[in-house]
Design an enzyme around this catalytic site. Structure first.
Site, mmCIF file in Angstrom:
data_model
loop_
_atom_site.group_PDB
_atom_site.id
_atom_site.type_symbol
_atom_site.label_atom_id
_atom_site.label_comp_id
_atom_site.label_asym_id
_atom_site.label_seq_id
_atom_site.Cartn_x
_atom_site.Cartn_y
_atom_site.Cartn_z
ATOM 1 N N GLN A 210 -35.954 58.012 -4.281
ATOM 2 C CA GLN A 210 -36.041 58.946 -5.400
ATOM 3 C C GLN A 210 -34.807 59.828 -5.443
ATOM 4 O O GLN A 210 -34.730 60.853 -4.772
ATOM 5 C CB GLN A 210 -37.310 59.803 -5.307
ATOM 6 C CG GLN A 210 -37.498 60.628 -6.554
ATOM 7 C CD GLN A 210 -38.835 61.310 -6.621
ATOM 8 O OE1 GLN A 210 -39.679 61.177 -5.757
ATOM 9 N NE2 GLN A 210 -39.027 62.074 -7.673
ATOM 10 N N PHE A 211 -33.853 59.430 -6.274
ATOM 11 C CA PHE A 211 -32.591 60.160 -6.364
ATOM 12 C C PHE A 211 -32.785 61.571 -6.909
ATOM 13 O O PHE A 211 -31.981 62.462 -6.646
ATOM 14 C CB PHE A 211 -31.576 59.385 -7.215
ATOM 15 C CG PHE A 211 -31.830 59.425 -8.692
ATOM 16 C CD1 PHE A 211 -31.209 60.381 -9.481
ATOM 17 C CD2 PHE A 211 -32.679 58.506 -9.294
ATOM 18 C CE1 PHE A 211 -31.428 60.421 -10.848
ATOM 19 C CE2 PHE A 211 -32.908 58.533 -10.647
ATOM 20 C CZ PHE A 211 -32.286 59.498 -11.439
ATOM 21 N N THR A 212 -33.868 61.818 -7.630
ATOM 22 C CA THR A 212 -34.069 63.136 -8.237
ATOM 23 C C THR A 212 -34.321 64.238 -7.201
ATOM 24 O O THR A 212 -34.280 65.415 -7.540
ATOM 25 C CB THR A 212 -35.216 63.123 -9.263
ATOM 26 O OG1 THR A 212 -36.427 62.751 -8.599
ATOM 27 C CG2 THR A 212 -34.918 62.159 -10.406
#
Length: 150
Positions: A78-80
């Protein structure tokens, strides 16, 4: 590297309506990777994750690791998690690693975690549009940043 760890009684991830990974009792882990991450971050964080004492012992005290509890892990990229919200209302993801760096790091993290756990883990798919479901047990949610070890 940042992880958001949730102790779950069940969790699953679907891609295009099909189950890609699912667990019952265990940890659902969201993993964010940045360009500054190294193998040292992987080794430290995978060991910390597997040995984190968040499962109840016979007295109901969080005193057992996932190793001792016999649970499973569902790992989702999850890059966020590396969103910056300092300016304006639209998050910036400039700190999040690009796929050419992040994918190999994600794969190395999977292998390191499986080695520490002594068995395979379930995963999502890097970069896919995933639908994650979980029942947070407790609730227990812990955030660990490998850059803040002290």
């Amino acid at each position: 590297m940042i992880v958001v760890i949730q102790r779950v009684s069940e969790s699953s991830v679907r891609i295009d309506g099909k189950v890609k990974g699912e667990i019952s009792v265990g940890l659902m882990v969201l993993l964010g990777i940045e360009d500054a991450d190294t193998q040292e971050d992987i080794d430290w964080l995978s060991k910390k994750l597997v040995n984190l004492r968040v499962f109840p012992d016979e007295n109901g005290v969080m005193n057992k690791s996932i190793l001792e509890a016999g649970g499973d892990i569902l790992l989702i990229s999850q890059f966020t998690l590396h969103a910056s919200t300092k300016k304006g209302n639209r998050p910036s993801f400039i700190k999040a690693a690009k796929p050419d760096f992040a994918i190999p790091m994600y794969e190395k993290f999977i292998l390191a975690t499986e080695k520490e756990l002594g068995k395979s883990i379930q995963t999502g798919e890097f970069g896919a549009d995933m639908k994650v479901a979980l029942v947070n047990d407790g609730p227990v949610t812990i955030i660990i940043d490998s850059k803040n070890r002290v």
